[in-house]
Write a protein that holds these residues in place. Structure first.
Motif, PDB file in Angstrom:
ATOM      1  N   GLN A  80       0.918  -1.109  -0.005  1.00 56.16           N
ATOM      2  CA  GLN A  80       0.122   0.096  -0.186  1.00 56.16           C
ATOM      3  C   GLN A  80       0.871   1.211  -0.120  1.00 56.16           C
ATOM      4  OE1 GLN A  80      -0.566   2.410   2.625  1.00 56.16           O
ATOM      5  NE2 GLN A  80      -2.483   3.196   1.867  1.00 56.16           N
ATOM      6  N   LEU A  83       1.119   2.902   4.916  1.00 53.80           N
ATOM      7  CA  LEU A  83       0.114   2.208   5.619  1.00 53.80           C
ATOM      8  C   LEU A  83       0.176   2.926   7.111  1.00 53.80           C
ATOM      9  CD1 LEU A  83      -1.857  -0.282   5.606  1.00 53.80           C
ATOM     10  CD2 LEU A  83      -0.457  -1.732   6.464  1.00 53.80           C
ATOM     11  N   VAL A 102      -8.015  -1.839   4.015  1.00 48.82           N
ATOM     12  CA  VAL A 102      -6.895  -0.558   3.688  1.00 48.82           C
ATOM     13  C   VAL A 102      -7.692   0.204   2.537  1.00 48.82           C
ATOM     14  CG1 VAL A 102      -4.770  -0.117   3.013  1.00 48.82           C
ATOM     15  CG2 VAL A 102      -5.160  -2.322   4.072  1.00 48.82           C
ATOM     16  N   ASP A 116       5.166  -1.917   4.594  1.00 51.76           N
ATOM     17  CA  ASP A 116       4.093  -1.543   5.258  1.00 51.76           C
ATOM     18  C   ASP A 116       3.687  -1.921   6.528  1.00 51.76           C
ATOM     19  OD1 ASP A 116       2.728  -0.663   3.053  1.00 51.76           O
ATOM     20  OD2 ASP A 116       1.934  -2.520   2.356  1.00 51.76           O
ATOM     21  N   PHE A 120       3.010   0.883   9.733  1.00 52.71           N
ATOM     22  CA  PHE A 120       2.071   0.936  10.663  1.00 52.71           C
ATOM     23  C   PHE A 120       2.119   0.983  12.107  1.00 52.71           C
ATOM     24  CE2 PHE A 120      -1.249  -1.266  12.811  1.00 52.71           C
ATOM     25  CZ  PHE A 120      -2.323  -0.588  12.671  1.00 52.71           C
ATOM     26  N   TYR A 149      -1.546 -10.386  11.625  1.00 54.06           N
ATOM     27  CA  TYR A 149      -1.083 -10.177  10.133  1.00 54.06           C
ATOM     28  C   TYR A 149      -0.334 -11.674   9.797  1.00 54.06           C
ATOM     29  CZ  TYR A 149       2.087  -9.369   6.000  1.00 54.06           C
ATOM     30  OH  TYR A 149       2.695  -9.612   4.748  1.00 54.06           O
ATOM     31  N   THR A 372      -4.461  -5.969   6.248  1.00 52.58           N
ATOM     32  CA  THR A 372      -3.321  -5.979   5.459  1.00 52.58           C
ATOM     33  C   THR A 372      -2.626  -7.143   4.964  1.00 52.58           C
ATOM     34  OG1 THR A 372      -2.563  -4.132   7.373  1.00 52.58           O
ATOM     35  CG2 THR A 372      -0.935  -5.008   6.106  1.00 52.58           C
ATOM     36  N   HIS A 376      -1.901  -7.970   1.057  1.00 55.06           N
ATOM     37  CA  HIS A 376      -0.509  -8.528   0.667  1.00 55.06           C
ATOM     38  C   HIS A 376      -0.734  -9.744  -0.095  1.00 55.06           C
ATOM     39  CE1 HIS A 376       2.274  -6.183   3.700  1.00 55.06           C
ATOM     40  NE2 HIS A 376       1.734  -5.288   2.488  1.00 55.06           N
TER      41      HIS A 376
END
Length: 448
Positions: A80, A83, A102, A116, A120, A149, A372, A376
């Protein structure tokens, strides 16, 4: 990353910040200095606002930072690019479902997946500190994001979750994320149209306003021609009937967010799927910016893949969203690339103002980690693009291996240390800006 700048290094770091900003923003400052004064004054307000508007500085620092987790594959996946904690919200996907995900793909590019995650984590450290959250709780919150994640990436890798079917929606969320989806459901196209347009002689036109600029005949013709070219960039399977694309009105726009200062933009009013006035659709046509990660990714194959920044933004968003906006496309005006998308009534950003306690923030951040990971992992060999020809989840799991705890600690430590650096950088930036050290924004003549 060293988070403390010595007193002797302060002057050098301030000069470094000014140099990075001059390179990233110089042409746009020259084109619209007033827009950048407003942008920089917003950034001066607090370290988090500064962080949001300074992705170019973040990537400048990443270029000089070792990354053990980025290899030939994990160093070149779709990201992104900017992020942070406020770049999440709702939209209605091409299947007509409200999704929490997102948002904002202006900086999207290919790079290390850790960029990313690191960006974040630092944003959470900055945002939570403004709410007087303790250091221990901040570390727990960033660890929650990273573990959430990795948990979903592993589920994609192991086949227990289908990446193409994954999305956060009304039936699988709760708490503040569910609430923001419910709020989006209450929005209507009719209300958006009522706030931005008027009906005269049985036809709809844009309402005049301080951020709305009428177009002269020549500029109108250029934008209309660009709109016609844009229609060819909509994927065939997402195109509506021809009546849908009839243009009713075009205006110039100002007043976009911190990241888009100085970029030309237009709003285009088009016929909806029927001739009923409540079905009209507003499109945003905005000049694409140079993606911050592209300034440090030295890969000619990636660079030459994109026709211009509008094309890059559209391709990136389609790669990063499994069910992207059916209006999404691109065009160009006078050689500059523009991104086109619907100005949707169903876009609601996640509001952090009422999230004050770590116990309230933790489940929200867990959802953000999932969003996220989904972003990805959908952006790989199964999507329409051709730059990533492998499964992202397999590459990420191979890079992390059995060192999940170590990976989490690396990301948490980075978030803490880079947030501290950002707080220092914010003070240096404010001092440079208010004293006229940024080229093109020198101090005005003092008031007598």
């Amino acid at each position: 990353m060293d988070s403390v700048i010595s007193q002797d290094g302060t002057r050098e770091r301030k000069a470094e910040i000014v140099e990075v900003f001059a390179e990233a923003f110089g042409e746009m400052i020259a084109a619209d200095p007033d827009a950048f004064r407003k942008k920089f004054r917003k950034m001066a307000d607090n370290p988090f606002a500064f962080y949001r508007g300074s992705a170019c500085l973040f990537y400048h620092d990443m270029a000089a930072t070792e990354d053990r987790w980025a290899d030939a594959r994990t160093g070149r996946i779709w990201i992104q690019g900017d992020l942070h904690a406020e770049n999440f919200g709702t939209y209605m996907d091409s299947a007509g479902q409200f999704v929490f995900d997102v948002n904002d793909f202006d900086e999207a590019y290919l790079g290390a997946f850790t960029w990313d995650i690191k960006r974040f984590c630092a944003s959470v450290a900055l945002l939570a500190r403004r709410k007087a959250v303790s250091d221990a709780d901040i570390e727990a919150l960033t660890a929650t994001f990273v573990r959430s994640y990795l948990r979903l990436v592993r589920a994609f890798h192991d086949g227990t979750q289908d990446e193409q079917d994954f999305k956060l929606h009304l039936r699988n969320t709760e708490g503040p994320v569910h609430d923001v989806l419910l709020d989006a459901r209450m929005n209507t196209r009719t209300a958006l149209l009522a706030n931005t347009t008027v009906v005269e002689n049985y036809e709809r036109r844009f309402r005049p306003g301080k951020d709305v600029r009428p177009l002269g005949e020549e500029e109108h013709a250029r934008v209309l021609a660009a709109f016609t070219r844009y229609l060819e960039t909509i994927p065939e399977h997402k195109r509506f009937r021809s009546i849908t694309y009839q243009v009713k009105d075009i205006v110039g726009r100002k007043g976009f967010g911190i990241g888009s200062a100085g970029l030309p933009a237009y709003n285009i009013l088009v016929e909806g799927q029927t001739e009923a006035l409540e079905n009209d659709v507003i499109l945003s046509m905005k000049q694409g910016n140079v993606a911050a990660p592209s300034r440090i990714v030295q890969d000619e194959r990636i660079r030459t893949y994109f026709r211009h920044h509008g094309h890059r933004t559209a391709v990136s968003q389609r790669a990063l969203q499994a069910h992207a906006d059916p209006w999404l496309g691109y065009t160009e005006i006078d050689g500059a690339g523009f991104i086109v998308s619907e100005l949707s009534p169903y876009v609601n950003d996640l509001d952090w103002s009422d999230l004050t306690e770590p116990t309230e923030m933790r489940p929200v951040i867990d959802y953000l980690g999932q969003a996220t990971a989904g972003m990805h992992c959908v952006s790989d060999a199964d999507s329409e693009q051709t730059l990533v020809d492998f499964q992202s989840e397999e590459a990420i799991i191979a890079a992390v291996g059995s060192a999940e705890d170590e990976f989490v600690r690396d990301m948490v430590d980075f978030g803490r240390s880079y947030a501290q650096r950002t707080r220092t950088d914010h003070e240096l930036f404010v001092d440079a800006f208010r004293n006229g050290a940024i080229p093109g924004l020198e101090r005005s003549t003092p008031i007598a």
